[in-house]
Design a protein around this motif. Structure first.
Motif, PDB file in Angstrom:
ATOM      1  N   ALA A 116      -2.131 -11.592  14.888  1.00  0.00           N
ATOM      2  CA  ALA A 116      -1.676 -12.628  13.960  1.00  0.00           C
ATOM      3  C   ALA A 116      -2.789 -13.631  13.666  1.00  0.00           C
ATOM      4  N   ASN A 117      -3.597 -13.950  14.679  1.00  0.00           N
ATOM      5  CA  ASN A 117      -4.737 -14.842  14.470  1.00  0.00           C
ATOM      6  C   ASN A 117      -5.749 -14.240  13.510  1.00  0.00           C
ATOM      7  N   ILE A 118      -5.993 -12.935  13.654  1.00  0.00           N
ATOM      8  CA  ILE A 118      -6.914 -12.258  12.742  1.00  0.00           C
ATOM      9  C   ILE A 118      -6.387 -12.325  11.319  1.00  0.00           C
ATOM     10  N   GLY A 119      -5.058 -12.122  11.178  1.00  0.00           N
ATOM     11  CA  GLY A 119      -4.457 -12.183   9.856  1.00  0.00           C
ATOM     12  C   GLY A 119      -4.660 -13.518   9.182  1.00  0.00           C
ATOM     13  N   GLN A 120      -4.579 -14.606   9.941  1.00  0.00           N
ATOM     14  CA  GLN A 120      -4.741 -15.922   9.332  1.00  0.00           C
ATOM     15  C   GLN A 120      -6.208 -16.309   9.195  1.00  0.00           C
ATOM     16  N   ALA A 121      -7.063 -15.793  10.072  1.00  0.00           N
ATOM     17  CA  ALA A 121      -8.476 -16.144   9.999  1.00  0.00           C
ATOM     18  C   ALA A 121      -9.181 -15.440   8.843  1.00  0.00           C
ATOM     19  N   ALA A 122      -8.716 -14.254   8.493  1.00  0.00           N
ATOM     20  CA  ALA A 122      -9.346 -13.507   7.406  1.00  0.00           C
ATOM     21  C   ALA A 122      -9.074 -14.194   6.072  1.00  0.00           C
ATOM     22  N   PRO A 123     -10.039 -14.136   5.137  1.00  0.00           N
ATOM     23  CA  PRO A 123      -9.807 -14.729   3.809  1.00  0.00           C
ATOM     24  C   PRO A 123      -8.603 -14.080   3.128  1.00  0.00           C
ATOM     25  N   ALA A 124      -7.712 -14.900   2.591  1.00  0.00           N
ATOM     26  CA  ALA A 124      -6.486 -14.382   1.982  1.00  0.00           C
ATOM     27  C   ALA A 124      -6.787 -13.458   0.810  1.00  0.00           C
ATOM     28  N   LEU A 125      -7.748 -13.841  -0.024  1.00  0.00           N
ATOM     29  CA  LEU A 125      -8.091 -13.007  -1.177  1.00  0.00           C
ATOM     30  C   LEU A 125      -8.610 -11.652  -0.726  1.00  0.00           C
ATOM     31  N   GLY A 126      -9.444 -11.639   0.320  1.00  0.00           N
ATOM     32  CA  GLY A 126      -9.952 -10.377   0.838  1.00  0.00           C
ATOM     33  C   GLY A 126      -8.844  -9.476   1.342  1.00  0.00           C
ATOM     34  N   MET A 127      -7.851 -10.061   2.018  1.00  0.00           N
ATOM     35  CA  MET A 127      -6.733  -9.265   2.523  1.00  0.00           C
ATOM     36  C   MET A 127      -5.928  -8.648   1.380  1.00  0.00           C
ATOM     37  N   VAL A 137      -6.940  -7.984  -1.714  1.00  0.00           N
ATOM     38  CA  VAL A 137      -7.732  -6.947  -2.389  1.00  0.00           C
ATOM     39  C   VAL A 137      -7.842  -5.701  -1.527  1.00  0.00           C
ATOM     40  N   LEU A 138      -8.082  -5.862  -0.216  1.00  0.00           N
ATOM     41  CA  LEU A 138      -8.178  -4.704   0.670  1.00  0.00           C
ATOM     42  C   LEU A 138      -6.861  -3.942   0.736  1.00  0.00           C
ATOM     43  N   PHE A 139      -5.751  -4.674   0.761  1.00  0.00           N
ATOM     44  CA  PHE A 139      -4.440  -4.011   0.760  1.00  0.00           C
ATOM     45  C   PHE A 139      -4.246  -3.221  -0.531  1.00  0.00           C
ATOM     46  N   PHE A 140      -4.690  -3.797  -1.637  1.00  0.00           N
ATOM     47  CA  PHE A 140      -4.608  -3.101  -2.928  1.00  0.00           C
ATOM     48  C   PHE A 140      -5.452  -1.819  -2.908  1.00  0.00           C
ATOM     49  N   LEU A 141      -6.671  -1.912  -2.373  1.00  0.00           N
ATOM     50  CA  LEU A 141      -7.550  -0.737  -2.334  1.00  0.00           C
ATOM     51  C   LEU A 141      -7.013   0.323  -1.370  1.00  0.00           C
ATOM     52  N   SER A 148      -3.362   1.400  -3.101  1.00  0.00           N
ATOM     53  CA  SER A 148      -3.357   1.660  -4.556  1.00  0.00           C
ATOM     54  C   SER A 148      -2.114   1.075  -5.229  1.00  0.00           C
ATOM     55  N   TRP A 149      -1.427   0.146  -4.537  1.00  0.00           N
ATOM     56  CA  TRP A 149      -0.296  -0.546  -5.144  1.00  0.00           C
ATOM     57  C   TRP A 149      -0.817  -1.682  -6.013  1.00  0.00           C
ATOM     58  N   GLU A 150       0.057  -2.195  -6.843  1.00  0.00           N
ATOM     59  CA  GLU A 150      -0.181  -3.462  -7.516  1.00  0.00           C
ATOM     60  C   GLU A 150       1.166  -4.089  -7.852  1.00  0.00           C
ATOM     61  N   GLY A 151       1.135  -5.365  -8.201  1.00  0.00           N
ATOM     62  CA  GLY A 151       2.377  -6.037  -8.522  1.00  0.00           C
ATOM     63  C   GLY A 151       2.899  -6.887  -7.375  1.00  0.00           C
ATOM     64  N   PHE A 152       4.210  -7.133  -7.408  1.00  0.00           N
ATOM     65  CA  PHE A 152       4.869  -8.093  -6.525  1.00  0.00           C
ATOM     66  C   PHE A 152       4.620  -7.808  -5.044  1.00  0.00           C
ATOM     67  N   TRP A 153       4.942  -6.596  -4.582  1.00  0.00           N
ATOM     68  CA  TRP A 153       4.864  -6.306  -3.152  1.00  0.00           C
ATOM     69  C   TRP A 153       3.432  -6.184  -2.667  1.00  0.00           C
ATOM     70  N   CYS A 154       2.530  -5.828  -3.541  1.00  0.00           N
ATOM     71  CA  CYS A 154       1.115  -5.784  -3.156  1.00  0.00           C
ATOM     72  C   CYS A 154       0.604  -7.188  -2.834  1.00  0.00           C
ATOM     73  N   ALA A 155       1.210  -8.203  -3.427  1.00  0.00           N
ATOM     74  CA  ALA A 155       0.853  -9.583  -3.104  1.00  0.00           C
ATOM     75  C   ALA A 155       1.652 -10.102  -1.910  1.00  0.00           C
ATOM     76  N   VAL A 156       2.948  -9.789  -1.862  1.00  0.00           N
ATOM     77  CA  VAL A 156       3.831 -10.357  -0.839  1.00  0.00           C
ATOM     78  C   VAL A 156       3.442  -9.915   0.572  1.00  0.00           C
ATOM     79  N   PHE A 207      -2.214 -13.073  -8.802  1.00  0.00           N
ATOM     80  CA  PHE A 207      -2.563 -12.537 -10.119  1.00  0.00           C
ATOM     81  C   PHE A 207      -3.678 -11.499 -10.039  1.00  0.00           C
ATOM     82  N   PHE A 208      -4.458 -11.512  -8.953  1.00  0.00           N
ATOM     83  CA  PHE A 208      -5.537 -10.536  -8.801  1.00  0.00           C
ATOM     84  C   PHE A 208      -5.000  -9.110  -8.742  1.00  0.00           C
TER      85      PHE A 208
END
Length: 258
Positions: free
Chosen positions: A104-115, A117-121, A124-132, A204-205
């Motif tokens: 959980a600490n790693i999750g919060q320490a990592a840059p949110a935008l990076g997380m 984008v990495l989840f998207f890559l 290969s999802w996009e949209g609501f759940w890819c952000a949530v 929005f990314f």
């Protein structure tokens, strides 16, 4: 001695009055500031590009999507962090508690935008759940940590007394430990909600919607009114969510601890 007691009482009463005053003033300030910015943005002489963003339909849609992201994140955080925190306070699970807290600490320490984008890559999802989902991971730590700390802070004499009158382990947990830990859990949830509102501007990314759309449009097209409106709405929503969290703490915290 009398002076000392009176001084302490006065300080405590003053602190409570200040908190109650803030509970009243914060939503009023949000309404006034956001209302003033909206009146300015919607009544000024906007060009065609600004008018596409600065209209009631677009503003309400983006704000609603931002709020939906926050609600979904809060639901996931509560459903995951609170039960997990309860389990990790049990004697048989304590050895693995540091592992989950580290994750959980790693999750919060990592840059949110990076997380995001990495989840998207990765998916290969996009949209609501890819952000949530990545935002929920990012916001998990305060609730998980506060659930563990809150339960661990309960006086052992109280839990021993519960067992002494025949309560089961589950009875002690839900009737003694969790009610006493609730103020800390609510404080953690309040922090998580504010984190979620702020981070949701990055949705929005990955085509997740939200007020980040307005901020990005205003920045890229150099439309300052659009940028200001999106930013003020995001800040106002964060302050409003923080106020709701404070109200929940006041309403559901154990009466004897107030």
């Amino acid at each position: 001695m009398t002076a000392t007691v009176e001084s302490g009482f006065s300080t405590g009463s003053g602190s409570k009055r200040a908190e109650r005053g803030r509970l009243f003033a914060q939503p009023v300030a949000v309404i006034v500031i956001v209302g003033a910015v909206l009146i300015w943005a919607l009544t000024r002489d906007n060009d065609a590009i600004e008018a596409e963003s600065l209209n009631w339909s677009t503003l309400l849609n983006d704000t609603w999507h931002h709020l939906l992201i926050t609600i979904a994140v809060a639901a996931i955080v509560v459903l995951v962090a609170v039960p997990l925190g309860m389990v990790l306070t049990r004697r048989w699970a304590r050895p693995v508690a540091p592992v989950f807290l580290t994750i959980a600490n790693i999750g919060q320490a990592a840059p949110a935008l990076g997380m995001i984008v990495l989840f998207f890559l990765w998916t290969s999802w996009e949209g609501f759940w890819c952000a949530v989902l990545p935002i929920a991971f990012y916001s998990l730590l305060p609730v998980l940590r506060n659930t563990i700390v809150g339960i661990d802070a309960v006086d052992p004499a109280l839990t021993d007394a519960g067992r002494g009158i025949g309560m089961s382990g589950a009875g002690v947990l839900f009737r003694i430990e969790m009610p006493l830990a609730l103020p800390l859990i609510l404080a953690g949830l309040r922090t998580s909600l504010v984190l979620a509102v702020g981070t949701a501007t990055l949705a929005f990314f990955v085509n997740g919607g939200g007020l980040g759309e307005l901020i990005d449009t205003g920045y890229k097209l150099n439309r300052i009114p659009v940028l200001i409106t999106g930013a003020v709405l995001a800040v106002g929503l964060a302050l409003l969510i923080d106020w709701i969290g404070a109200v929940l703490e006041e309403a559901f915290g154990p009466r004897g601890l107030k």
